[in-house]
Motif scaffolding. Structure first.
Motif, PDB file in Angstrom:
ATOM      1  N   MET A   1     -23.691 -24.045  -5.088  1.00 13.63           N
ATOM      2  CA  MET A   1     -24.206 -24.158  -6.536  1.00 13.63           C
ATOM      3  C   MET A   1     -23.371 -23.191  -7.582  1.00 13.63           C
ATOM      4  O   MET A   1     -23.068 -22.009  -6.997  1.00 13.63           O
ATOM      5  CB  MET A   1     -25.408 -23.846  -6.507  1.00 13.63           C
ATOM      6  N   ASN A   2     -22.698 -23.709  -8.732  1.00 10.41           N
ATOM      7  CA  ASN A   2     -21.836 -22.904  -9.520  1.00 10.41           C
ATOM      8  C   ASN A   2     -22.909 -22.147 -10.331  1.00 10.41           C
ATOM      9  O   ASN A   2     -23.914 -22.134 -10.527  1.00 10.41           O
ATOM     10  CB  ASN A   2     -20.775 -23.654  -9.944  1.00 10.41           C
ATOM     11  N   HIS A   3     -22.048 -21.242 -10.929  1.00  7.84           N
ATOM     12  CA  HIS A   3     -22.762 -20.112 -11.998  1.00  7.84           C
ATOM     13  C   HIS A   3     -23.519 -20.899 -12.968  1.00  7.84           C
ATOM     14  O   HIS A   3     -24.858 -20.494 -13.215  1.00  7.84           O
ATOM     15  CB  HIS A   3     -21.643 -19.315 -12.455  1.00  7.84           C
ATOM     16  N   SER A   4     -23.130 -21.954 -13.495  1.00  5.75           N
ATOM     17  CA  SER A   4     -23.840 -22.907 -14.505  1.00  5.75           C
ATOM     18  C   SER A   4     -25.172 -23.443 -13.902  1.00  5.75           C
ATOM     19  O   SER A   4     -26.438 -23.284 -14.652  1.00  5.75           O
ATOM     20  CB  SER A   4     -23.313 -23.821 -15.112  1.00  5.75           C
ATOM     21  N   GLN A   5     -25.174 -24.017 -12.846  1.00  3.64           N
ATOM     22  CA  GLN A   5     -26.158 -24.905 -12.248  1.00  3.64           C
ATOM     23  C   GLN A   5     -27.321 -23.716 -11.955  1.00  3.64           C
ATOM     24  O   GLN A   5     -28.310 -24.096 -11.904  1.00  3.64           O
ATOM     25  CB  GLN A   5     -25.568 -25.380 -10.874  1.00  3.64           C
ATOM     26  N   ARG A   6     -26.919 -22.566 -11.395  1.00  2.70           N
ATOM     27  CA  ARG A   6     -27.788 -21.581 -10.960  1.00  2.70           C
ATOM     28  C   ARG A   6     -28.569 -21.039 -12.116  1.00  2.70           C
ATOM     29  O   ARG A   6     -29.750 -20.841 -12.281  1.00  2.70           O
ATOM     30  CB  ARG A   6     -27.161 -20.451 -10.508  1.00  2.70           C
ATOM     31  N   ILE A   7     -27.942 -20.919 -13.455  1.00  2.00           N
ATOM     32  CA  ILE A   7     -28.716 -20.577 -14.492  1.00  2.00           C
ATOM     33  C   ILE A   7     -29.738 -21.564 -14.943  1.00  2.00           C
ATOM     34  O   ILE A   7     -30.817 -21.411 -15.296  1.00  2.00           O
ATOM     35  CB  ILE A   7     -27.716 -20.165 -15.770  1.00  2.00           C
ATOM     36  N   LYS A   9     -31.089 -23.644 -13.410  1.00  2.00           N
ATOM     37  CA  LYS A   9     -31.941 -23.828 -12.290  1.00  2.00           C
ATOM     38  C   LYS A   9     -33.317 -22.605 -12.442  1.00  2.00           C
ATOM     39  O   LYS A   9     -34.222 -22.541 -11.790  1.00  2.00           O
ATOM     40  CB  LYS A   9     -31.758 -24.270 -11.131  1.00  2.00           C
ATOM     41  N   LEU A  10     -32.665 -21.580 -13.114  1.00  2.00           N
ATOM     42  CA  LEU A  10     -33.679 -20.412 -12.866  1.00  2.00           C
ATOM     43  C   LEU A  10     -34.943 -20.571 -13.839  1.00  2.00           C
ATOM     44  O   LEU A  10     -34.968 -21.408 -14.812  1.00  2.00           O
ATOM     45  CB  LEU A  10     -32.948 -19.170 -13.980  1.00  2.00           C
ATOM     46  N   THR A  57     -37.846 -24.357 -16.399  1.00  2.00           N
ATOM     47  CA  THR A  57     -36.391 -23.826 -15.935  1.00  2.00           C
ATOM     48  C   THR A  57     -35.575 -23.330 -17.228  1.00  2.00           C
ATOM     49  O   THR A  57     -35.964 -23.641 -18.474  1.00  2.00           O
ATOM     50  CB  THR A  57     -35.403 -25.048 -15.403  1.00  2.00           C
TER      51      THR A  57
END
Length: 117
Positions: A1-7, A9-10, A57
């Motif tokens: 999972m890249n940086h954008s995807q992690r943000i 989904k937070l 999210t």
């Protein structure tokens, strides 16, 4: 999972108490954190609480924001190693704007300066 995807989904409700904790550690208040969130997103006490209750999210939180403040583009500088004004992903950029504002609060900046008044 890249940086954008992690943000994306937070869960906002999971991060929100950390914003408050960071501010309070430096003698600032939950009310000031809320004022920053209201300024940036257009949420109010009721609609912010709804976002928290439904465990939105970050993607939903920013996509459903009533109005991103037109002065948000005045938020510049580096947060978490990223220059906020150069971020291309709109959700990531808004999340980093919020991080930057909370950071400024914790560093003791005056609210008028933080809210780009």
């Amino acid at each position: 999972m890249n940086h954008s995807q992690r943000i994306y989904k937070l869960i906002f409700a999971g991060v929100y108490p950390m914003y408050i904790q960071k501010a309070e550690k430096k003698g600032r208040t939950k009310e000031e954190v809320d004022a920053i969130i209201y300024w940036l997103t257009g949420y109010n006490a009721k609609t912010l609480q709804q976002q928290i209750d439904k465990k939105s999210t970050f993607e939903a939180f920013f996509n459903e924001a009533p109005q991103i403040n037109p002065n948000a583009s005045k938020i510049t500088g580096v947060i978490c190693g990223y220059r906020v004004e150069e971020l291309e992903d709109p959700i990531v950029q808004k999340a980093r704007y919020l991080d930057k504002l909370i950071d400024e609060l914790a560093k003791g900046k005056k609210m008028e300066k933080i809210l780009r008044a």
